[in-house]
Motif scaffolding. Structure first.
Motif, short mmCIF file in Angstrom:
data_model
loop_
_atom_site.label_atom_id
_atom_site.label_comp_id
_atom_site.label_asym_id
_atom_site.label_seq_id
_atom_site.Cartn_x
_atom_site.Cartn_y
_atom_site.Cartn_z
N ASP A 11 0.88 -1.17 0.00
CA ASP A 11 0.00 0.00 0.00
C ASP A 11 0.92 1.21 0.00
O ASP A 11 1.71 1.39 0.93
CB ASP A 11 -0.89 -0.03 1.23
N THR A 12 0.85 2.02 -1.04
CA THR A 12 1.79 3.14 -1.18
C THR A 12 1.06 4.46 -1.40
O THR A 12 -0.10 4.50 -1.82
CB THR A 12 2.74 2.92 -2.38
N LEU A 13 1.78 5.53 -1.14
CA LEU A 13 1.34 6.88 -1.47
C LEU A 13 2.37 7.44 -2.42
O LEU A 13 3.56 7.47 -2.11
CB LEU A 13 1.24 7.74 -0.21
N LYS A 14 1.93 7.84 -3.62
CA LYS A 14 2.86 8.30 -4.64
C LYS A 14 2.44 9.65 -5.19
O LYS A 14 1.26 9.99 -5.18
CB LYS A 14 2.96 7.28 -5.78
N PRO A 15 3.40 10.44 -5.66
CA PRO A 15 3.04 11.69 -6.34
C PRO A 15 2.36 11.37 -7.68
O PRO A 15 2.41 10.24 -8.16
CB PRO A 15 4.38 12.38 -6.54
N MET A 16 1.74 12.36 -8.28
CA MET A 16 1.06 12.15 -9.56
C MET A 16 2.05 11.73 -10.66
O MET A 16 1.69 10.99 -11.56
CB MET A 16 0.33 13.43 -10.00
N GLU A 17 3.26 12.19 -10.58
CA GLU A 17 4.33 11.78 -11.50
C GLU A 17 5.43 11.12 -10.69
O GLU A 17 5.77 11.62 -9.63
CB GLU A 17 4.90 12.98 -12.26
N PRO A 18 5.95 10.01 -11.10
CA PRO A 18 5.74 9.33 -12.37
C PRO A 18 4.39 8.62 -12.41
O PRO A 18 3.80 8.33 -11.37
CB PRO A 18 6.89 8.32 -12.43
N THR A 19 3.95 8.31 -13.62
CA THR A 19 2.69 7.59 -13.80
C THR A 19 2.85 6.16 -13.32
O THR A 19 3.97 5.66 -13.16
CB THR A 19 2.28 7.57 -15.28
N ILE A 20 1.72 5.48 -13.16
CA ILE A 20 1.80 4.07 -12.75
C ILE A 20 2.40 3.21 -13.86
O ILE A 20 2.98 2.17 -13.58
CB ILE A 20 0.43 3.53 -12.27
N ILE A 21 2.29 3.65 -15.09
CA ILE A 21 2.92 2.91 -16.19
C ILE A 21 4.44 2.95 -16.03
O ILE A 21 5.11 1.90 -16.10
CB ILE A 21 2.50 3.49 -17.56
N THR A 22 4.98 4.13 -15.80
CA THR A 22 6.43 4.27 -15.60
C THR A 22 6.88 3.50 -14.37
O THR A 22 7.90 2.79 -14.41
CB THR A 22 6.80 5.76 -15.46
N MET A 23 6.12 3.60 -13.28
CA MET A 23 6.49 2.86 -12.06
C MET A 23 6.52 1.36 -12.31
O MET A 23 7.46 0.67 -11.91
CB MET A 23 5.54 3.18 -10.91
N ALA A 24 5.49 0.84 -12.98
CA ALA A 24 5.43 -0.59 -13.25
C ALA A 24 6.59 -1.04 -14.13
O ALA A 24 7.20 -2.09 -13.89
CB ALA A 24 4.09 -0.95 -13.91
N GLN A 25 6.91 -0.23 -15.14
CA GLN A 25 8.04 -0.58 -16.01
C GLN A 25 9.34 -0.62 -15.23
O GLN A 25 10.15 -1.54 -15.42
CB GLN A 25 8.14 0.43 -17.15
N VAL A 33 11.74 -10.03 -10.41
CA VAL A 33 10.37 -9.60 -10.68
C VAL A 33 9.95 -10.07 -12.07
O VAL A 33 10.65 -9.85 -13.05
CB VAL A 33 10.23 -8.06 -10.57
N SER A 34 8.78 -10.72 -12.14
CA SER A 34 8.27 -11.15 -13.44
C SER A 34 6.96 -10.47 -13.81
O SER A 34 6.58 -10.46 -14.98
CB SER A 34 8.09 -12.68 -13.47
N ALA A 35 6.25 -9.88 -12.82
CA ALA A 35 4.99 -9.19 -13.11
C ALA A 35 4.73 -8.11 -12.08
O ALA A 35 5.07 -8.27 -10.90
CB ALA A 35 3.84 -10.18 -13.14
N VAL A 36 4.11 -7.01 -12.54
CA VAL A 36 3.77 -5.90 -11.66
C VAL A 36 2.36 -5.44 -12.00
O VAL A 36 2.01 -5.27 -13.16
CB VAL A 36 4.74 -4.70 -11.83
N ASN A 37 1.53 -5.25 -10.96
CA ASN A 37 0.18 -4.74 -11.13
C ASN A 37 0.02 -3.56 -10.17
O ASN A 37 0.24 -3.72 -8.97
CB ASN A 37 -0.85 -5.82 -10.81
N ILE A 38 -0.34 -2.39 -10.70
CA ILE A 38 -0.55 -1.21 -9.85
C ILE A 38 -1.98 -0.73 -10.07
O ILE A 38 -2.39 -0.48 -11.20
CB ILE A 38 0.44 -0.08 -10.18
N SER A 39 -2.71 -0.60 -8.97
CA SER A 39 -4.08 -0.10 -9.01
C SER A 39 -4.17 1.16 -8.16
O SER A 39 -3.69 1.17 -7.02
CB SER A 39 -5.05 -1.14 -8.43
N ILE A 40 -4.80 2.18 -8.70
CA ILE A 40 -5.02 3.41 -7.95
C ILE A 40 -6.27 3.23 -7.09
O ILE A 40 -7.35 2.93 -7.62
CB ILE A 40 -5.16 4.64 -8.88
#
Length: 82
Positions: A11-25, A33-40
């Motif tokens: 459970d995290t608190l993140k700034p609006m940038e970077p996007t969750i796409i960038t974070m997952a990448q 790590v073989s898979a990452v799923n981030i849900s807002i």
């Protein structure tokens, strides 16, 4: 012998940038790590509460934490570990 981490949910608190796409990448590049799923979960004016699920054969948790913190996010809790 220390066991291997195969799944961790944070459970995290993140700034609006970077996007969750960038974070997952970026998280997907961490050893083990073989898979990452981030849900807002919730959006505030300048931050997002994100649930990050990471899966792999032998996740380097210390490296994951450092990367998340380097991207400006903070970990509120570890909600699941396998």
């Amino acid at each position: 012998m220390i066991g291997k981490i195969r799944r961790v949910v944070l459970d995290t608190l993140k700034p609006m940038e970077p996007t969750i796409i960038t974070m997952a990448q970026q998280i997907s590049l961490v050893d083990g790590v073989s898979a990452v799923n981030i849900s807002i979960v919730e959006i505030d004016l300048k931050v997002e509460n994100a649930k990050i699920t990471i899966e792999g054969d032998n996740i380097n948790y210390i490296e994951v934490v450092k990367l998340i913190e380097d991207m400006g996010a903070s970990i509120h809790s570890i909600d699941e570990v396998v």
